[in-house]
Write a protein that holds these residues in place. Sequence first.
Motif, PDB file in Angstrom:
ATOM      1  N   LEU A   1      -9.975  10.259 -23.075  1.00 57.37           N
ATOM      2  CA  LEU A   1     -11.591  10.584 -22.855  1.00 57.37           C
ATOM      3  C   LEU A   1     -12.386   9.380 -23.127  1.00 57.37           C
ATOM      4  O   LEU A   1     -13.597   9.259 -22.536  1.00 57.37           O
ATOM      5  CB  LEU A   1     -11.588  11.500 -24.035  1.00 57.37           C
ATOM      6  CG  LEU A   1     -11.255  12.849 -24.038  1.00 57.37           C
ATOM      7  CD1 LEU A   1     -11.541  13.687 -25.134  1.00 57.37           C
ATOM      8  CD2 LEU A   1     -11.590  13.609 -22.577  1.00 57.37           C
ATOM      9  N   PHE A   2     -11.883   8.270 -23.958  1.00 60.73           N
ATOM     10  CA  PHE A   2     -12.584   7.404 -24.265  1.00 60.73           C
ATOM     11  C   PHE A   2     -11.569   6.043 -24.416  1.00 60.73           C
ATOM     12  O   PHE A   2     -10.350   6.145 -24.505  1.00 60.73           O
ATOM     13  CB  PHE A   2     -13.358   7.437 -25.800  1.00 60.73           C
ATOM     14  CG  PHE A   2     -14.226   6.773 -26.177  1.00 60.73           C
ATOM     15  CD1 PHE A   2     -15.793   7.032 -25.882  1.00 60.73           C
ATOM     16  CD2 PHE A   2     -14.328   5.331 -26.801  1.00 60.73           C
ATOM     17  CE1 PHE A   2     -16.706   6.069 -25.942  1.00 60.73           C
ATOM     18  CE2 PHE A   2     -15.419   4.734 -27.222  1.00 60.73           C
ATOM     19  CZ  PHE A   2     -16.368   4.998 -26.815  1.00 60.73           C
ATOM     20  N   SER A   3     -12.248   4.603 -24.674  1.00 57.84           N
ATOM     21  CA  SER A   3     -11.466   3.574 -24.618  1.00 57.84           C
ATOM     22  C   SER A   3     -12.189   2.396 -25.481  1.00 57.84           C
ATOM     23  O   SER A   3     -13.431   2.275 -25.431  1.00 57.84           O
ATOM     24  CB  SER A   3     -11.051   3.108 -22.993  1.00 57.84           C
ATOM     25  OG  SER A   3     -12.338   2.441 -22.508  1.00 57.84           O
ATOM     26  N   VAL A   4     -11.512   1.666 -25.930  1.00 57.17           N
ATOM     27  CA  VAL A   4     -12.004   0.276 -26.637  1.00 57.17           C
ATOM     28  C   VAL A   4     -10.934  -0.835 -26.364  1.00 57.17           C
ATOM     29  O   VAL A   4      -9.904  -0.939 -26.083  1.00 57.17           O
ATOM     30  CB  VAL A   4     -11.491   0.607 -28.303  1.00 57.17           C
ATOM     31  CG1 VAL A   4     -11.869  -0.637 -29.024  1.00 57.17           C
ATOM     32  CG2 VAL A   4     -12.402   1.670 -28.881  1.00 57.17           C
ATOM     33  N   TRP A   5     -12.044  -1.796 -25.819  1.00 58.81           N
ATOM     34  CA  TRP A   5     -11.631  -3.151 -25.297  1.00 58.81           C
ATOM     35  C   TRP A   5     -11.701  -4.057 -26.012  1.00 58.81           C
ATOM     36  O   TRP A   5     -12.828  -4.174 -26.948  1.00 58.81           O
ATOM     37  CB  TRP A   5     -12.309  -3.284 -23.871  1.00 58.81           C
ATOM     38  CG  TRP A   5     -12.021  -2.060 -23.054  1.00 58.81           C
ATOM     39  CD1 TRP A   5     -12.408  -0.809 -22.894  1.00 58.81           C
ATOM     40  CD2 TRP A   5     -10.929  -2.388 -21.714  1.00 58.81           C
ATOM     41  NE1 TRP A   5     -12.068  -0.159 -21.849  1.00 58.81           N
ATOM     42  CE2 TRP A   5     -11.260  -1.032 -21.215  1.00 58.81           C
ATOM     43  CE3 TRP A   5     -10.296  -3.230 -21.324  1.00 58.81           C
ATOM     44  CZ2 TRP A   5     -10.585  -0.749 -19.948  1.00 58.81           C
ATOM     45  CZ3 TRP A   5      -9.694  -3.251 -19.852  1.00 58.81           C
ATOM     46  CH2 TRP A   5      -9.772  -1.962 -19.521  1.00 58.81           C
ATOM     47  N   LEU A   6     -10.769  -5.120 -26.090  1.00 56.11           N
ATOM     48  CA  LEU A   6     -11.093  -6.404 -26.759  1.00 56.11           C
ATOM     49  C   LEU A   6     -11.396  -7.568 -25.625  1.00 56.11           C
ATOM     50  O   LEU A   6     -10.449  -7.640 -24.913  1.00 56.11           O
ATOM     51  CB  LEU A   6      -9.991  -6.914 -27.674  1.00 56.11           C
ATOM     52  CG  LEU A   6     -10.020  -8.282 -28.509  1.00 56.11           C
ATOM     53  CD1 LEU A   6     -11.089  -7.823 -29.428  1.00 56.11           C
ATOM     54  CD2 LEU A   6      -8.819  -8.387 -29.025  1.00 56.11           C
ATOM     55  N   LEU A   7     -12.614  -7.923 -25.753  1.00 52.67           N
ATOM     56  CA  LEU A   7     -13.074  -9.087 -24.687  1.00 52.67           C
ATOM     57  C   LEU A   7     -12.775 -10.335 -25.127  1.00 52.67           C
ATOM     58  O   LEU A   7     -13.226 -10.580 -26.259  1.00 52.67           O
ATOM     59  CB  LEU A   7     -14.460  -8.810 -24.180  1.00 52.67           C
ATOM     60  CG  LEU A   7     -14.847  -7.349 -23.696  1.00 52.67           C
ATOM     61  CD1 LEU A   7     -16.130  -7.414 -23.011  1.00 52.67           C
ATOM     62  CD2 LEU A   7     -13.792  -6.921 -22.704  1.00 52.67           C
ATOM     63  N   ASP A   8     -12.268 -11.506 -24.466  1.00 51.71           N
ATOM     64  CA  ASP A   8     -12.179 -12.852 -24.937  1.00 51.71           C
ATOM     65  C   ASP A   8     -13.197 -13.613 -24.319  1.00 51.71           C
ATOM     66  O   ASP A   8     -13.450 -13.403 -22.865  1.00 51.71           O
ATOM     67  CB  ASP A   8     -10.799 -13.211 -24.608  1.00 51.71           C
ATOM     68  CG  ASP A   8      -9.750 -12.584 -25.534  1.00 51.71           C
ATOM     69  OD1 ASP A   8      -9.956 -12.615 -26.668  1.00 51.71           O
ATOM     70  OD2 ASP A   8      -8.869 -11.886 -25.053  1.00 51.71           O
ATOM     71  N   SER A   9     -13.637 -14.649 -24.751  1.00 54.70           N
ATOM     72  CA  SER A   9     -14.859 -15.497 -24.346  1.00 54.70           C
ATOM     73  C   SER A   9     -14.021 -16.642 -23.614  1.00 54.70           C
ATOM     74  O   SER A   9     -12.829 -16.829 -23.838  1.00 54.70           O
ATOM     75  CB  SER A   9     -15.756 -16.030 -25.041  1.00 54.70           C
ATOM     76  OG  SER A   9     -15.224 -16.484 -26.316  1.00 54.70           O
TER      77      SER A   9
ATOM     78  N   GLU B   1     -15.860  -9.576 -16.568  1.00 53.72           N
ATOM     79  CA  GLU B   1     -15.509 -10.841 -15.985  1.00 53.72           C
ATOM     80  C   GLU B   1     -16.884 -11.321 -15.125  1.00 53.72           C
ATOM     81  O   GLU B   1     -16.935 -12.535 -15.310  1.00 53.72           O
ATOM     82  CB  GLU B   1     -14.511 -10.710 -14.785  1.00 53.72           C
ATOM     83  CG  GLU B   1     -13.201 -10.482 -15.426  1.00 53.72           C
ATOM     84  CD  GLU B   1     -11.939  -9.949 -14.411  1.00 53.72           C
ATOM     85  OE1 GLU B   1     -12.389 -10.104 -13.263  1.00 53.72           O
ATOM     86  OE2 GLU B   1     -10.816  -9.651 -14.636  1.00 53.72           O
ATOM     87  N   ALA B   2     -17.565 -10.494 -14.744  1.00 61.37           N
ATOM     88  CA  ALA B   2     -19.121 -11.166 -14.314  1.00 61.37           C
ATOM     89  C   ALA B   2     -19.912 -12.032 -15.245  1.00 61.37           C
ATOM     90  O   ALA B   2     -20.793 -12.614 -15.075  1.00 61.37           O
ATOM     91  CB  ALA B   2     -19.439  -9.831 -13.397  1.00 61.37           C
ATOM     92  N   ALA B   3     -19.654 -11.310 -16.496  1.00 63.03           N
ATOM     93  CA  ALA B   3     -20.408 -11.898 -17.528  1.00 63.03           C
ATOM     94  C   ALA B   3     -19.746 -13.144 -18.357  1.00 63.03           C
ATOM     95  O   ALA B   3     -20.083 -13.632 -19.340  1.00 63.03           O
ATOM     96  CB  ALA B   3     -20.725 -10.900 -18.616  1.00 63.03           C
ATOM     97  N   GLY B   4     -18.504 -13.236 -17.904  1.00 65.50           N
ATOM     98  CA  GLY B   4     -17.858 -14.753 -18.454  1.00 65.50           C
ATOM     99  C   GLY B   4     -16.775 -14.143 -19.451  1.00 65.50           C
ATOM    100  O   GLY B   4     -16.414 -15.166 -20.182  1.00 65.50           O
ATOM    101  N   TRP B   5     -16.745 -12.863 -19.587  1.00 69.68           N
ATOM    102  CA  TRP B   5     -15.537 -12.499 -20.365  1.00 69.68           C
ATOM    103  C   TRP B   5     -14.226 -12.206 -19.866  1.00 69.68           C
ATOM    104  O   TRP B   5     -14.097 -11.972 -18.620  1.00 69.68           O
ATOM    105  CB  TRP B   5     -16.037 -11.280 -21.336  1.00 69.68           C
ATOM    106  CG  TRP B   5     -17.219 -11.445 -22.141  1.00 69.68           C
ATOM    107  CD1 TRP B   5     -18.469 -10.953 -21.870  1.00 69.68           C
ATOM    108  CD2 TRP B   5     -17.297 -11.642 -23.644  1.00 69.68           C
ATOM    109  NE1 TRP B   5     -19.144 -11.280 -22.765  1.00 69.68           N
ATOM    110  CE2 TRP B   5     -18.334 -11.543 -24.004  1.00 69.68           C
ATOM    111  CE3 TRP B   5     -16.271 -12.057 -24.504  1.00 69.68           C
ATOM    112  CZ2 TRP B   5     -19.164 -11.781 -25.236  1.00 69.68           C
ATOM    113  CZ3 TRP B   5     -16.433 -12.289 -25.716  1.00 69.68           C
ATOM    114  CH2 TRP B   5     -18.090 -12.110 -25.961  1.00 69.68           C
ATOM    115  N   ARG B   6     -13.069 -12.094 -20.474  1.00 75.17           N
ATOM    116  CA  ARG B   6     -11.874 -11.509 -19.981  1.00 75.17           C
ATOM    117  C   ARG B   6     -11.569 -10.532 -20.684  1.00 75.17           C
ATOM    118  O   ARG B   6     -11.430 -10.322 -22.059  1.00 75.17           O
ATOM    119  CB  ARG B   6     -10.777 -12.647 -20.023  1.00 75.17           C
ATOM    120  CG  ARG B   6      -9.542 -12.288 -19.517  1.00 75.17           C
ATOM    121  CD  ARG B   6      -8.524 -13.268 -19.624  1.00 75.17           C
ATOM    122  NE  ARG B   6      -8.101 -13.554 -21.186  1.00 75.17           N
ATOM    123  CZ  ARG B   6      -7.390 -12.834 -22.017  1.00 75.17           C
ATOM    124  NH1 ARG B   6      -6.723 -11.982 -21.433  1.00 75.17           N
ATOM    125  NH2 ARG B   6      -7.098 -13.244 -23.227  1.00 75.17           N
ATOM    126  N   ALA B   7     -11.305  -9.262 -20.230  1.00 74.07           N
ATOM    127  CA  ALA B   7     -10.776  -7.973 -20.662  1.00 74.07           C
ATOM    128  C   ALA B   7      -9.383  -8.191 -21.029  1.00 74.07           C
ATOM    129  O   ALA B   7      -8.557  -8.202 -20.216  1.00 74.07           O
ATOM    130  CB  ALA B   7     -11.102  -6.806 -19.657  1.00 74.07           C
TER     131      ALA B   7
END
Length: 329
Positions: free
Chosen positions: A321-329, A305-311
């Motif tokens: 153990l690990f995660s994969v995220w799709l960020l929207d602009s 969010e600080a970079a202008g994306w939405r998680a």
Amino acid sequence: MNVALSPDPAAPEGQAPDPAAAQRAALLADALAGLSAPRKTLPSKWLYDAEGARLFEAITRLPEYYPTRTEVRILTESGPDIARAVGPGAAVVEFGPGDGAKAVQLLRLLDAPAAYLPVDIAPEWLDTAAARVAEALPALRVQPVVADFSQPFDLADRAAGSRVHLGFFPGSTIGNFEAEEAVSFLRRARATLRPGARMLLGADLVKSVPVLQAAYDDAAGVTAAFNLNLLTRLNREAGADFDLGGFTHRAAWNPDLERIEMHLVSRRAQTVQLAGRAFQFAEGESIHTENSHKYRPERLRALAEAAGWRAGASWTDPDRLFSVWLLDS
């Protein structure tokens, strides 16, 4: 394949740019600055010359190193959901492609991907990744870009005709950045990619310290060799005279910053020469070579969010153990 080379500021007017010369000059500048600092440091991107790349690929196959196999598992098991969330016609822009294996996996999942654009500072990585993807998907447009993705660069029209840009940043490489650097990278990536772009981001999660410690200090000593190879590179490319036997690898968990820190620790008091300058090391003094931040979901959302994306959507493994995220602009 069309390769876009980063400009070489040192190339005489009228001569073709020399990426290798520009890279050596940048390495020397970073080494002089980092070794002159009150707490010596070297940027982790310089760990990845050809030998560093080979050693890192060996690390990813170690039993202690869970991130790669866990991310691959997530992409496999959640692949259909990821493909539906991304949608058809995406041009995949991968920041730091490694050997291209994850790109092949992702591109096979996606619906009619338009192009693959791997971006890296090291041509040897790009050659490997581009060749692997081109062999696996011969009908796909593959256009590698030689650039330091930690700095601004231009994609121009290399993904013309695609419906959307999908940034791809796997492996939790985001964790190598300090928080403000991670925000800056994500902000730059958003500006580099086409408006409306999305980003598929791998992020390692906070977990038990013994699991983390073993992943970065394996019993076979491969990670130690990977870290020490940075000194070999400085000797070869920057004219330094590091005695590799005078340094040892150390990986330590920093609980306050929730990160693994890698250091090269001086075994004795010694002097190292670099570009006509002498650098003193006390016994036990270290060069800080890499951070690997681990994330809690709320922290990752805040960075995005600080970079202008939405998680948006995220996927993880059963053991978290690990995660994969799709960020929207």
